[in-house]
Design a protein around this motif. Sequence first.
Motif, PDB file in Angstrom:
ATOM      1  N   TRP A  60       0.797  -1.063  -0.053  1.00  9.39           N
ATOM      2  CA  TRP A  60       0.103   0.100   0.110  1.00  9.39           C
ATOM      3  C   TRP A  60       0.925   1.144   0.140  1.00  9.39           C
ATOM      4  CZ3 TRP A  60      -4.770   1.468  -1.004  1.00  9.39           C
ATOM      5  CH2 TRP A  60      -5.184   2.731  -0.714  1.00  9.39           C
ATOM      6  N   ILE A  61       1.837   1.175   0.965  1.00  8.86           N
ATOM      7  CA  ILE A  61       2.724   2.403   1.008  1.00  8.86           C
ATOM      8  C   ILE A  61       3.579   2.824  -0.252  1.00  8.86           C
ATOM      9  CG2 ILE A  61       4.738   3.354   2.144  1.00  8.86           C
ATOM     10  CD1 ILE A  61       3.989   1.661   4.514  1.00  8.86           C
ATOM     11  N   VAL A  62       3.907   1.723  -1.229  1.00  9.36           N
ATOM     12  CA  VAL A  62       4.480   2.249  -2.486  1.00  9.36           C
ATOM     13  C   VAL A  62       3.813   1.943  -3.654  1.00  9.36           C
ATOM     14  CG1 VAL A  62       6.812   1.567  -1.144  1.00  9.36           C
ATOM     15  CG2 VAL A  62       5.549  -0.317  -2.711  1.00  9.36           C
ATOM     16  N   GLY A  63       2.584   1.457  -3.347  1.00  9.70           N
ATOM     17  CA  GLY A  63       1.886   1.057  -4.608  1.00  9.70           C
ATOM     18  C   GLY A  63       1.633   2.300  -5.444  1.00  9.70           C
ATOM     19  N   GLY A  64       1.222   3.468  -4.814  1.00 10.56           N
ATOM     20  CA  GLY A  64       0.968   4.827  -5.294  1.00 10.56           C
ATOM     21  C   GLY A  64       2.151   5.610  -5.512  1.00 10.56           C
ATOM     22  N   ALA A  65       3.551   5.394  -5.264  1.00 10.63           N
ATOM     23  CA  ALA A  65       4.564   6.013  -5.081  1.00 10.63           C
ATOM     24  C   ALA A  65       4.916   7.018  -6.133  1.00 10.63           C
ATOM     25  CB  ALA A  65       5.882   5.263  -4.685  1.00 10.63           C
ATOM     26  N   GLU A  66       4.631   6.361  -7.520  1.00 11.90           N
ATOM     27  CA  GLU A  66       4.677   7.371  -8.583  1.00 11.90           C
ATOM     28  C   GLU A  66       3.867   8.923  -8.433  1.00 11.90           C
ATOM     29  OE1 GLU A  66       2.650   6.664 -12.381  1.00 11.90           O
ATOM     30  OE2 GLU A  66       2.868   4.654 -11.596  1.00 11.90           O
ATOM     31  N   HIS A  67       2.883   8.835  -7.605  1.00 14.40           N
ATOM     32  CA  HIS A  67       2.368  10.152  -7.550  1.00 14.40           C
ATOM     33  C   HIS A  67       2.693  10.849  -6.496  1.00 14.40           C
ATOM     34  CE1 HIS A  67      -0.572   8.098 -10.470  1.00 14.40           C
ATOM     35  NE2 HIS A  67      -0.463   6.989  -9.859  1.00 14.40           N
ATOM     36  N   LEU A  68       3.622  10.340  -5.284  1.00 10.87           N
ATOM     37  CA  LEU A  68       3.948  11.163  -4.435  1.00 10.87           C
ATOM     38  C   LEU A  68       5.386  11.752  -4.527  1.00 10.87           C
ATOM     39  CD1 LEU A  68       3.541   8.172  -1.675  1.00 10.87           C
ATOM     40  CD2 LEU A  68       1.848   9.852  -2.491  1.00 10.87           C
ATOM     41  N   ASP A  69       5.544  12.874  -4.297  1.00 11.08           N
ATOM     42  CA  ASP A  69       6.747  13.676  -4.079  1.00 11.08           C
ATOM     43  C   ASP A  69       7.929  12.844  -3.033  1.00 11.08           C
ATOM     44  OD1 ASP A  69       6.273  15.460  -5.990  1.00 11.08           O
ATOM     45  OD2 ASP A  69       4.816  16.428  -4.696  1.00 11.08           O
ATOM     46  N   ALA A  70       7.192  12.326  -1.953  1.00  8.95           N
ATOM     47  CA  ALA A  70       8.019  11.626  -1.093  1.00  8.95           C
ATOM     48  C   ALA A  70       7.313  10.614  -0.228  1.00  8.95           C
ATOM     49  CB  ALA A  70       8.665  12.599   0.091  1.00  8.95           C
ATOM     50  N   ILE A  71       7.774   9.623   0.226  1.00 13.57           N
ATOM     51  CA  ILE A  71       6.948   8.792   1.161  1.00 13.57           C
ATOM     52  C   ILE A  71       7.144   9.065   2.528  1.00 13.57           C
ATOM     53  CG2 ILE A  71       7.356   6.208   1.792  1.00 13.57           C
ATOM     54  CD1 ILE A  71       8.202   5.301  -1.006  1.00 13.57           C
ATOM     55  N   SER A  72       6.171   9.309   3.087  1.00 15.82           N
ATOM     56  CA  SER A  72       6.085   9.784   4.518  1.00 15.82           C
ATOM     57  C   SER A  72       5.487   8.510   5.497  1.00 15.82           C
ATOM     58  CB  SER A  72       5.113  10.706   4.658  1.00 15.82           C
ATOM     59  OG  SER A  72       5.575  12.041   3.790  1.00 15.82           O
ATOM     60  N   LEU A  73       6.306   8.582   6.449  1.00 15.44           N
ATOM     61  CA  LEU A  73       6.075   7.393   7.425  1.00 15.44           C
ATOM     62  C   LEU A  73       6.059   7.770   8.885  1.00 15.44           C
ATOM     63  CD1 LEU A  73       8.532   4.933   5.862  1.00 15.44           C
ATOM     64  CD2 LEU A  73       6.085   4.777   5.630  1.00 15.44           C
ATOM     65  N   ASP A  74       5.498   7.156   9.769  1.00  8.38           N
ATOM     66  CA  ASP A  74       5.713   7.148  11.186  1.00  8.38           C
ATOM     67  C   ASP A  74       6.408   6.026  11.794  1.00  8.38           C
ATOM     68  OD1 ASP A  74       4.353   9.737  10.810  1.00  8.38           O
ATOM     69  OD2 ASP A  74       2.331   8.758  12.051  1.00  8.38           O
ATOM     70  N   VAL A  75       7.493   6.033  12.081  1.00  7.32           N
ATOM     71  CA  VAL A  75       8.273   4.854  12.469  1.00  7.32           C
ATOM     72  C   VAL A  75       8.817   4.930  13.922  1.00  7.32           C
ATOM     73  CG1 VAL A  75      10.271   3.463  12.154  1.00  7.32           C
ATOM     74  CG2 VAL A  75       9.057   4.466  10.090  1.00  7.32           C
ATOM     75  N   TYR A  76       8.324   4.400  14.931  1.00  4.64           N
ATOM     76  CA  TYR A  76       8.560   4.415  16.344  1.00  4.64           C
ATOM     77  C   TYR A  76       9.308   3.235  16.621  1.00  4.64           C
ATOM     78  CZ  TYR A  76       5.497   8.439  17.760  1.00  4.64           C
ATOM     79  OH  TYR A  76       5.005   9.723  17.701  1.00  4.64           O
ATOM     80  N   SER A  77      10.781   3.429  16.597  1.00  4.61           N
ATOM     81  CA  SER A  77      11.918   2.424  16.519  1.00  4.61           C
ATOM     82  C   SER A  77      13.169   3.120  16.924  1.00  4.61           C
ATOM     83  CB  SER A  77      11.760   1.627  15.495  1.00  4.61           C
ATOM     84  OG  SER A  77      12.772   0.848  15.465  1.00  4.61           O
ATOM     85  N   ASP A  78      14.008   2.212  17.221  1.00  4.88           N
ATOM     86  CA  ASP A  78      15.141   2.875  17.523  1.00  4.88           C
ATOM     87  C   ASP A  78      16.117   2.232  16.308  1.00  4.88           C
ATOM     88  OD1 ASP A  78      15.387   0.145  18.336  1.00  4.88           O
ATOM     89  OD2 ASP A  78      16.250   0.613  20.157  1.00  4.88           O
ATOM     90  N   SER A  79      15.738   1.447  15.211  1.00  2.00           N
ATOM     91  CA  SER A  79      16.066   0.846  14.013  1.00  2.00           C
ATOM     92  C   SER A  79      16.178   1.721  12.761  1.00  2.00           C
ATOM     93  CB  SER A  79      16.188  -0.587  14.229  1.00  2.00           C
ATOM     94  OG  SER A  79      16.497  -1.082  12.954  1.00  2.00           O
ATOM     95  N   ALA A  80      16.985   2.045  11.842  1.00  3.89           N
ATOM     96  CA  ALA A  80      16.749   2.373  10.697  1.00  3.89           C
ATOM     97  C   ALA A  80      16.448   1.292   9.683  1.00  3.89           C
ATOM     98  CB  ALA A  80      17.831   3.314  10.241  1.00  3.89           C
ATOM     99  N   ALA A  81      16.514   0.107  10.130  1.00  4.54           N
ATOM    100  CA  ALA A  81      16.501  -1.035   9.142  1.00  4.54           C
ATOM    101  C   ALA A  81      15.115  -0.996   8.166  1.00  4.54           C
ATOM    102  CB  ALA A  81      16.141  -2.319   9.792  1.00  4.54           C
ATOM    103  N   TYR A  82      14.001  -0.194   8.627  1.00  6.10           N
ATOM    104  CA  TYR A  82      12.826  -0.053   8.151  1.00  6.10           C
ATOM    105  C   TYR A  82      12.926   0.503   6.458  1.00  6.10           C
ATOM    106  CZ  TYR A  82      12.662   4.844   8.794  1.00  6.10           C
ATOM    107  OH  TYR A  82      12.813   6.302   8.665  1.00  6.10           O
ATOM    108  N   LEU A  83      14.143   1.489   6.342  1.00  2.00           N
ATOM    109  CA  LEU A  83      14.560   2.167   5.351  1.00  2.00           C
ATOM    110  C   LEU A  83      14.903   1.194   4.063  1.00  2.00           C
ATOM    111  CD1 LEU A  83      16.208   5.426   7.007  1.00  2.00           C
ATOM    112  CD2 LEU A  83      14.244   5.253   5.396  1.00  2.00           C
TER     113      LEU A  83
END
Length: 184
Positions: A60-83
Motif C-alpha cells: 500500500w505504501i509504495v503502490g502509489g509512489a509514482e504519485h508522491l513527491d516523498a514517502i512519509s512514514l511514522d516509525v517508532y523504533s530505534d532501528s533504521a532497518a525499515y528504510l
Amino acid sequence: DPTATKIDVNRVPAGDLSAFIKLASDRYYAAVRQAIREEDPHHLFLGSALVPGWRSSTEWIVGGAEHLDAISLDVYSDSAAYLADFEPYDKPVLNLEYSFTCHERGMRAINTAVKCTSVANRGEKYRSFLQEQAKSPVFVGSGWFVYYDQAVTGRPGDGENYNFGLLNQQDQPYTEMTDIMRET
C-alpha cells in the motif's frame, strides 16, 4: 450490501492480493494528487505518513509512489532497518513522527523500542537513530513528536500520557536531551 459476494481473503492467491493492494494504492494516490493539484499545484504531496506494518503494508505504501513527491512514514523504533524496504523505489523518505520516551515525571514510555533510561538517554537515542537513518540514500528528513509532554492525567479518550516532549508542561526544555539534539 447483503447481496454482495463475500470474498474469503485467505483463499485469494498472495500474488493477486498484493497486486490488488498496489493497484488500489495507485488509484487512490492518483486521485488524491489530482484533487490537490487542482487547488494547490505548487506544493509537495507527501502521502499519508503511514506506520509500516500497522494497518498498512509495504504494497500500500509504495503502490502509489509514482504519485508522491516523498514517502512519509511514522516509525517508532530505534532501528533504521525499515528504510531498506523503501530503497528499491528510489523515492525520498521522511520519518515524520517518532520519539523516545522514559518513565519520568509520572509518565509512561510508549514501547520498548523507544524506551529510554533517562532524559539524556533520549538525546543519545535520537542521535543514534538520526545518524543511522541518514546513512540511507533515500532518507531526507524527520520530525520529532511532540513539542510538549502529554499531561500526566492523560489525554481524553485513551489516557495517553507519554514523555514525548522536548519541553515539559511547565515550558521547561529537557536540556540534557535538547543539547544533544542541537549538536546532532
